[in-house]
Design an enzyme around this catalytic site. Structure first.
Site, PDB file in Angstrom:
ATOM      1  N   CYS A   1     -11.976  13.169 -40.006  1.00 45.09           N
ATOM      2  CA  CYS A   1     -11.903  12.991 -41.450  1.00 45.09           C
ATOM      3  C   CYS A   1     -11.707  14.369 -42.079  1.00 45.09           C
ATOM      4  O   CYS A   1     -12.485  15.296 -41.802  1.00 45.09           O
ATOM      5  CB  CYS A   1     -13.192  12.352 -41.960  1.00 45.09           C
ATOM      6  SG  CYS A   1     -13.285  12.289 -43.770  1.00 45.09           S
TER       7      CYS A   1
ATOM      8  N   ASP B   1     -12.839   9.902 -36.722  1.00 44.96           N
ATOM      9  CA  ASP B   1     -12.336   8.579 -37.087  1.00 44.96           C
ATOM     10  C   ASP B   1     -11.685   7.995 -35.844  1.00 44.96           C
ATOM     11  O   ASP B   1     -10.931   8.677 -35.148  1.00 44.96           O
ATOM     12  CB  ASP B   1     -11.287   8.677 -38.202  1.00 44.96           C
ATOM     13  CG  ASP B   1     -11.914   8.869 -39.566  1.00 44.96           C
ATOM     14  OD1 ASP B   1     -13.009   8.334 -39.800  1.00 44.96           O
ATOM     15  OD2 ASP B   1     -11.285   9.544 -40.408  1.00 44.96           O
TER      16      ASP B   1
END
Length: 141
Positions: free
Chosen positions: A39, A46
């Protein structure tokens, strides 16, 4: 730089090979369940499953180079929308396919699942009309 047979380091070098059937439209589908990036706001990982579908023109993507390319995003901060489009752009740049679709199905982040779909269609290509077959009678015997 060409990959060596034992290379397992992440790499941005995508490779291709000649389409074995360039006279026919056919679909290549790939599922990549281990995509990871960071992120760009929090630096937290992620996770996503990538789904690639494409109709090749002259070239097909080589699988090991694709795996190492996907791994190259592990330490990069990217918004879901940006990384999906970047990967599709890189594949289109390499392959110049008749059609390509990349779908990124990201895991939950803050109670929200993100599903991004990016498409490419070659300007001079259009799909053949769908074939609708009647129900087969032979299977009822």
């Amino acid at each position: 730089m060409p990959l060596t047979p034992n290379s397992t380091l992440p790499s941005t070098a995508l490779e291709s090979f000649p389409n074995p059937n360039p006279g026919r439209d056919f679909i290549i589908r790939m599922r990549m369940p281990e995509f990871t990036c960071l992120c760009p706001i929090t630096g937290q990982p992620d996770f996503a499953t990538l789904y690639l579908e494409y109709i090749p023109e002259a070239r097909c993507v080589e699988l090991k180079s694709l795996k190492l390319y996907v791994w190259s995003f592990r330490d990069q901060g990217s918004f879901h929308e940006a990384v999906t489009n970047r990967i599709l752009d890189d594949l289109v740049g390499l392959l110049q396919p008749r059609y390509a679709r990349l779908t990124s199905d990201f895991g939950v982040r803050g109670g929200i699942y993100t599903h991004v779909v990016a498409e490419h269609r070659a300007p001079d290509w259009s799909p053949a009309p769908p074939v609708i077959l009647p129900a087969a009678e032979w299977h009822k015997q």
